[in-house]
Structure formats: structure tokens, C-alpha cells
Design an enzyme around this catalytic site. Structure first.
Site, PDB file in Angstrom:
ATOM      1  N   THR A 129       0.865  -1.185   0.000  1.00 48.59           N
ATOM      2  CA  THR A 129       0.000   0.000   0.000  1.00 48.59           C
ATOM      3  C   THR A 129       0.895   1.226   0.000  1.00 48.59           C
ATOM      4  OG1 THR A 129      -1.937  -0.915   1.100  1.00 48.59           O
ATOM      5  CG2 THR A 129      -1.476   1.350   1.589  1.00 48.59           C
ATOM      6  N   GLY A 159     -10.292  -4.209   0.902  1.00 48.51           N
ATOM      7  CA  GLY A 159      -9.637  -4.262   2.214  1.00 48.51           C
ATOM      8  C   GLY A 159      -9.918  -3.012   3.035  1.00 48.51           C
ATOM      9  N   GLY A 180      -0.998  -3.140   5.629  1.00 47.70           N
ATOM     10  CA  GLY A 180      -0.966  -4.473   6.227  1.00 47.70           C
ATOM     11  C   GLY A 180      -2.136  -5.290   5.712  1.00 47.70           C
ATOM     12  N   GLY A 182      -5.496  -6.158   5.269  1.00 50.24           N
ATOM     13  CA  GLY A 182      -6.660  -5.322   5.525  1.00 50.24           C
ATOM     14  C   GLY A 182      -7.716  -5.985   6.383  1.00 50.24           C
TER      15      GLY A 182
HETATM   16  N1  ASP Z   1      -4.076  -2.918   3.483  1.00 49.15           N
HETATM   17  C1  ASP Z   1      -4.034  -3.339   2.104  1.00 49.15           C
HETATM   18  C2  ASP Z   1      -5.200  -4.229   1.814  1.00 49.15           C
HETATM   19  O1  ASP Z   1      -5.508  -5.074   2.622  1.00 49.15           O
HETATM   20  C3  ASP Z   1      -2.774  -4.026   1.733  1.00 49.15           C
HETATM   21  C4  ASP Z   1      -1.512  -3.455   2.334  1.00 49.15           C
HETATM   22  O2  ASP Z   1      -1.532  -2.451   2.992  1.00 49.15           O
HETATM   23  O3  ASP Z   1      -0.437  -4.030   2.168  1.00 49.15           O
HETATM   24  O4  ASP Z   1      -5.750  -4.130   0.742  1.00 49.15           O
END
Ligand code: ASP
Length: 260
Positions: A129, A159, A180, A182
Site C-alpha cells: 500500500t 480491504g 498491512g 486489511g
Molecule cells: N491494506 C491493504 C489491503 O488489505 C494491503 C496493504 O496495505 O499491504 O488491501
């Protein structure tokens, strides 16, 4: 980063700066957002983004939108040109077209592997992200977050990133952007749980630690960037690493990936 610092120094609003920073990261293809996104299980890219202005609590988001160059700009468009907060899927794309946001001309050749990701890994459950938080000269904060989501996610999966309060939050005290897995961030309460703790007197770092501990307790991993109206900056994660950078008028540029 220096670009953002000089914009803030010359009086650009936090909202404009976070949009600018995230849009640049979406376009460069180095990170899992915009151009660096990986296809879902049906073989095409779906993008999520959100933006929030702490001074007004105005917010906008797009979820599962296809083939726009800068989802964060469309999210801001939703914030400014509709009475809604989030548009998803075909409706989000129709809005982007109507408002002439740039579309990806050749989706088959546009998307690229982000830095540190191999072709094999885009079939696995990795993710990434981009996010930005800023404090401007008038003391206002803003946050924006954008992602291609988890690799090989199911078609239509959304997410935390476009969920205002989960992946992104800004109010008159703090701006927060999360990264992270989600699903775990949502279940742990995400960004707004941090903001509520800060509002009731918990320090920024402790509030973030508590949310991250909940994510970990549930079995996930996450990272948070945040800035308060007093200028406290936090970049904390319990994942293996998190690409991060910070600048302020009083501190030198910090750029890091893993623990130093
Ligand atoms: N939070 C994002 C999601 O779950 C992915 C990420 O932040 O790495 O889509």
C-alpha cells in the site's frame, strides 16, 4: 519527499500534499498501488483508495475501481463532487470517466511488478500500500492511502484502504494511514481506534502500539504512519519491514525499509 516538504513550506494544504504524494507513488509503479498493482484471481487489477481532510472531516474513497491512473484523485473527486463518501466498481469508473480522470490506456502493458516482488509472488498472498499523512502551516492534517490490495485477492475483494476509519483517518488532532493485511486491520478497529485513543489522552505511539497489538493478536501484521497537529510523527509496524519516509521543518529527511 523534498517536493512535499517544499510544498508544505510554501503554504500548500495538507490535503493537497497527501494527494500529490500518493498520486506520485501510484504512477511510479514501484509500490503496490496504481501502476505497481497485481491482478486479482480473475486476472485483472482492482484498485482502492481514500483521502480525508482533518480540517473539515470531508472524505472520499473508491473501491475495486479498474484502470484509472490515480485512484486517489478519483477519491478526492468523490469527496468534492458528490454527496457520497465511497463509490465502488463500475459506478466508480463511470464517475471517473464523467469527471475526466485519466484512464489507463493499455492495461495489458501498463501494470508492472513493484520493487522487491517477483512474478511468482504475485500469485501468493502478498500485499502492499502507499500512504501519506501531512501537517500544514495552518495546523491542519490530512491523510490518503492507495493500494492494489492483496495479490490474487478474490474479484471484488475490498480491504481496509478505502474504508474511512479503517485504512485512513484525519480529524482536527491526528492523521493516520494504515498498511498491512486489511482484513485484520478492519477487525482490530483500524485508524479510528487510534484517533479515539489519542483524543482521550493516550500518546500517539502507545495508541498505535495498541492497535498493532490487536492486529497481531488476531494473527495479522500491519504498519501505521501518523502525524498529530503538534507535529509528532510515528511510523510503526509489526510486519517484517515497511518502506517509509518522513520530513519536517525541524527534522532531517528519514528514509527506511527495515529496522535500523
Ligand atoms: N491494506 C491493504 C489491503 O488489505 C494491503 C496493504 O496495505 O499491504 O488491501
Amino acid at each position: 519527499m523534498e517536493d512535499c516538504q517544499s510544498r508544505l513550506a510554501s503554504g500548500t494544504t495538507a490535503l493537497d500534499v497527501v494527494e500529490h504524494a500518493v498520486a506520485k507513488m501510484e504512477t511510479c509503479g514501484l509500490y503496490v498501488a496504481g501502476r505497481g498493482s497485481a491482478p486479482n484471481s480473475a486476472g485483472y487489477v482492482e484498485l482502492d483508495a481514500s483521502i480525508m481532510d482533518g480540517s473539515t472531516r470531508a472524505a472520499g474513497a473508491v473501491a475495486a475501481i479498474r484502470d484509472v491512473v490515480n485512484p486517489v484523485q478519483v477519491a478526492r473527486g468523490v469527496m468534492e463532487s458528490t454527496v457520497h463518501i465511497m463509490l465502488a466498481g463500475n459506478g466508480a469508473l463511470a464517475f471517473a470517466r464523467q469527471h475526466k480522470f485519466e484512464e489507463v490506456a493499455d492495461a495489458e502493458h501498463y501494470y508492472m511488478l513493484p520493487v522487491g516482488v517477483t512474478a511468482d509472488e504475485i500469485k501468493k498472498q502478498k500485499h502492499g500500500t502507499v500512504g501519506a499523512v501531512a501537517l500544514d502551516q495552518s495546523g491542519q492534517v490530512a491523510a490518503a492511502t492507495s493500494t492494489g490490495g492483496t495479490f490474487a485477492k478474490l474479484e471484488g475483494r475490498v480491504g481496509d484502504t478505502p474504508l474511512v476509519g479503517a485504512g485512513t483517518w484525519a480529524d482536527d488532532g491526528v492523521a493516520i494511514s494504515c498498511t498491512g493485511t486489511g482484513e485484520y486491520i478492519i477487525r482490530a478497529g483500524g485508524a479510528i481506534s487510534i484517533a479515539c485513543k489519542v483524543r482521550s489522552g493516550t500518546s500517539l505511539h502507545a495508541a498505535i502500539d495498541q492497535m498493532l497489538a490487536e492486529v497481531k493478536g488476531l494473527g495479522g501484521e500491519a504498519g501505521v504512519i501518523a502525524v498529530t497537529k503538534n507535529g509528532d510523527i510515528a511510523m510503526i509496524y509489526n510486519s517484517q519491514g515497511m518502506k517509509r519516509a518522513a520530513v519536517s521543518a525541524s527534522k532531517p529527511l528519514v528514509v527506511a525499509t527495515f529496522e535500523d
